[in-house]
Design a protein around this motif. Sequence first.
Motif, mmCIF file in Angstrom:
data_model
loop_
_atom_site.group_PDB
_atom_site.id
_atom_site.type_symbol
_atom_site.label_atom_id
_atom_site.label_comp_id
_atom_site.label_asym_id
_atom_site.label_seq_id
_atom_site.Cartn_x
_atom_site.Cartn_y
_atom_site.Cartn_z
ATOM 1 N N LEU A 116 0.854 -1.181 0.000
ATOM 2 C CA LEU A 116 0.000 0.000 0.000
ATOM 3 C C LEU A 116 0.893 1.234 0.000
ATOM 4 N N ASP A 117 0.580 2.169 -0.874
ATOM 5 C CA ASP A 117 1.338 3.411 -0.911
ATOM 6 C C ASP A 117 0.774 4.317 0.177
ATOM 7 N N PHE A 118 1.417 4.330 1.288
ATOM 8 C CA PHE A 118 0.869 5.017 2.446
ATOM 9 C C PHE A 118 1.625 6.321 2.692
ATOM 10 N N VAL A 119 1.006 7.192 3.472
ATOM 11 C CA VAL A 119 1.626 8.503 3.714
ATOM 12 C C VAL A 119 2.879 8.362 4.587
ATOM 13 N N ASP A 120 3.750 9.356 4.481
ATOM 14 C CA ASP A 120 4.970 9.370 5.286
ATOM 15 C C ASP A 120 4.739 10.014 6.650
ATOM 16 N N ASP A 121 3.697 10.811 6.754
ATOM 17 C CA ASP A 121 3.458 11.496 8.020
ATOM 18 C C ASP A 121 2.029 12.014 8.065
ATOM 19 N N PHE A 122 1.527 12.214 9.261
ATOM 20 C CA PHE A 122 0.244 12.873 9.456
ATOM 21 C C PHE A 122 0.237 13.498 10.851
ATOM 22 N N ARG A 123 -0.699 14.410 11.043
ATOM 23 C CA ARG A 123 -0.733 15.105 12.336
ATOM 24 C C ARG A 123 -2.159 15.107 12.860
ATOM 25 N N VAL A 124 -2.298 14.649 14.105
ATOM 26 C CA VAL A 124 -3.614 14.628 14.734
ATOM 27 C C VAL A 124 -3.792 15.941 15.489
ATOM 28 N N VAL A 125 -4.851 16.655 15.159
ATOM 29 C CA VAL A 125 -5.141 17.937 15.809
ATOM 30 C C VAL A 125 -6.545 17.847 16.415
ATOM 31 N N PRO A 126 -6.928 18.778 17.272
ATOM 32 C CA PRO A 126 -8.239 18.655 17.920
ATOM 33 C C PRO A 126 -9.397 18.507 16.933
ATOM 34 N N SER A 127 -9.263 19.068 15.741
ATOM 35 C CA SER A 127 -10.386 19.013 14.808
ATOM 36 C C SER A 127 -10.263 17.883 13.782
ATOM 37 N N GLY A 128 -9.267 17.025 13.913
ATOM 38 C CA GLY A 128 -9.167 15.925 12.964
ATOM 39 C C GLY A 128 -7.734 15.521 12.681
ATOM 40 N N VAL A 129 -7.522 15.014 11.461
ATOM 41 C CA VAL A 129 -6.187 14.551 11.071
ATOM 42 C C VAL A 129 -5.718 15.354 9.855
ATOM 43 N N GLU A 130 -4.535 15.896 9.953
ATOM 44 C CA GLU A 130 -3.954 16.657 8.849
ATOM 45 C C GLU A 130 -2.949 15.803 8.095
ATOM 46 N N PHE A 131 -2.905 16.018 6.767
ATOM 47 C CA PHE A 131 -1.912 15.342 5.951
ATOM 48 C C PHE A 131 -1.116 16.390 5.197
ATOM 49 N N ARG A 132 0.133 16.024 4.934
ATOM 50 C CA ARG A 132 1.012 16.947 4.199
ATOM 51 C C ARG A 132 0.984 16.548 2.730
ATOM 52 N N PHE A 133 0.532 17.455 1.902
ATOM 53 C CA PHE A 133 0.411 17.207 0.458
ATOM 54 C C PHE A 133 1.563 17.912 -0.238
ATOM 55 N N GLU A 134 2.417 17.109 -0.859
ATOM 56 C CA GLU A 134 3.603 17.681 -1.505
ATOM 57 C C GLU A 134 3.293 18.055 -2.945
ATOM 58 N N ARG A 135 3.777 19.217 -3.289
ATOM 59 C CA ARG A 135 3.559 19.690 -4.653
ATOM 60 C C ARG A 135 4.814 20.449 -5.079
ATOM 61 N N GLY A 136 5.511 19.864 -6.050
ATOM 62 C CA GLY A 136 6.732 20.504 -6.540
ATOM 63 C C GLY A 136 7.776 20.669 -5.455
ATOM 64 N N GLY A 137 7.884 19.688 -4.579
ATOM 65 C CA GLY A 137 8.889 19.755 -3.510
ATOM 66 C C GLY A 137 8.490 20.629 -2.344
ATOM 67 N N ARG A 138 7.304 21.219 -2.408
ATOM 68 C CA ARG A 138 6.821 22.039 -1.293
ATOM 69 C C ARG A 138 5.571 21.403 -0.694
ATOM 70 N N SER A 139 5.191 21.881 0.471
ATOM 71 C CA SER A 139 4.118 21.193 1.194
ATOM 72 C C SER A 139 2.944 22.105 1.507
ATOM 73 N N LEU A 140 1.752 21.546 1.317
ATOM 74 C CA LEU A 140 0.507 22.101 1.848
ATOM 75 C C LEU A 140 0.036 21.171 2.958
ATOM 76 N N VAL A 141 -0.759 21.697 3.860
ATOM 77 C CA VAL A 141 -1.339 20.837 4.890
ATOM 78 C C VAL A 141 -2.845 20.809 4.672
ATOM 79 N N VAL A 142 -3.378 19.594 4.563
ATOM 80 C CA VAL A 142 -4.776 19.423 4.166
ATOM 81 C C VAL A 142 -5.516 18.583 5.199
ATOM 82 N N ARG A 143 -6.764 18.963 5.435
ATOM 83 C CA ARG A 143 -7.620 18.193 6.349
ATOM 84 C C ARG A 143 -9.048 18.254 5.827
#
Lengths: 289, 259
Positions: free
Chosen positions: B201-228
């Motif tokens: 399974l191609d799984f994520v390298d990292d995620f962050r649990v915050v009070p409102s849910g789970v955030e994932f880091r979405f890489e785009r062109g070597g840079r990162s957005l954080v999405v939930r």
Amino acid sequence: MRPTAARRGTARRASSGVASLLVVTLAGASVLPAGVAHAYHDAHEHIQDDTAWTLEGDKSWRLGFFRLDYTLFDRVTVGTYHWIWLFRVANLNLKWRLYGGDRWQWAVRGGFFRLDTAVFDPDAESAPIFTLGSFELSSSVALFPRHQLSQSFVYTAVNAKGRLEDGELSGLAEVGATNLQYVAAYEIRVSRQLALVFTGRYLLAQLLSGQSDLAYYPDDFTTVEVVGSALADEVDFRNAFSVTGALAWSWESFNLRLGMGYGNFNVPGINFTLEQRGFFPELDMYWTF
Amino acid sequence: MNAHDSSACGLVLLAAGHLFGCGTRSLESPGDPPNVDRIRQLYEIPNAPFQEEDLAGASLFAEAAGAALGRLALEAELDALLDTVAAAELDSEVEIPFEAGGFIRVTRICAGWGATPTPDREQNGALLAIAPFTQGGIDELIWADVERCRYRAGEARVELTPSGGDFGIAILSGDEPVGESVSPFSLFVLRLGVEVDGVALDFVDDFRVVPSGVEFRFERGGRSLVVRTDSQGDVHVRAANGAFLCEGMGSCREEASAP
């Protein structure tokens, strides 16, 4: 262990029997062989406790209530606290007066104690073992005729380790304690038989440390090991001190020291200072020959 | 020299004595902790600007990652590990008013693929976590190695293996407890190979649990957005140019940046 500490502790326990002890001791002194070397206080014979001095001249032995010392070589003595051997505490100390000048004396002393509690409980799988080491650097200087000032730094380290088995919890635990003291003794020779000795002791630092490697098993799937150490200076009582005034008599071979002190009592054997302050007696007696 | 100075001097000497072995033996080392500072920083300050054409990709990524996380039941496995660490801290029953240090090592045998969980390390593998501590409590970073860990997530057979590197899982604590869990940990960095029913399974390298849910880091062109994604299906994006709430495809507006 420090000699004064040993004396103080035992003296406290035995204070009610001081009179009878004196009778016994004086009787003992009276039956010692005549002709042994003199032990008067003079330019060549000094008090050895809390000073840099060792036995001098043709004296080779010191046998007292608490200690036995023997002169191995000139200025080098080996000694032991004999009574604690009754409790299976092996101990030995070595004192070397490494410099003996006209005014200054310098000495170092090392001590070692070991108690393996397995001797009290042979069935114990891993009984705690207590080990104590001490190191002392002393100097004595003749300030004026009949006046000597001695100063010492005394470092003591105690270590206890054993295996802990308590239900689901098992592992090794180790506790250490270290202590650094400064001791100053001022000796005034009143006569050949009598000297006044004032001793001050100041606790520079006292620390406790512990280490453990313990494991427990909350369920069949899980093992939790805790590998840790701790260091505490809570026992480092600020400004802990004691002062003692004593009379030291010296006859041909018999020596007696009586006094009273005030301050933080220094626990004999482990040489650690208590937090409480109060008065305590001081008593020692020994023969030199 | 006053009394305080002399005591300080004494403490130094005694500490030196400890160093020379006069006190107690030296401690076993827990090993070097993994460095997750870069990933932490990217979650706190994402470095990719957000444009609305990124929304579709980011949204799909977050949904897939969230679904995979749920499918693997990985969060539950990690929570069990973390709860054991937290319990070990509480079980010490020691109020430590002095300098202390060390680490807790938790070995948790995985439940295996059988109908009944079996504590068979050779067959089912294990997670091996290291949690350093001081007198202040457990450090903010703990990490774990993975030893071919097998468990069931529903009917699926999951196998976690190390994917190389110095660690398998690193967990960095957040400032606040999350949700109903007593566990304060929030950032999970994974270096895992994941197989579900024998398929990688191609799984994520990292995620962050915050009070409102789970955030994932979405890489785009070597840079990162954080999405939930939230329970209403809205997408929250944090980016270099601000925080955005996207209600449905293509209708995004700026929002407060706190997750």
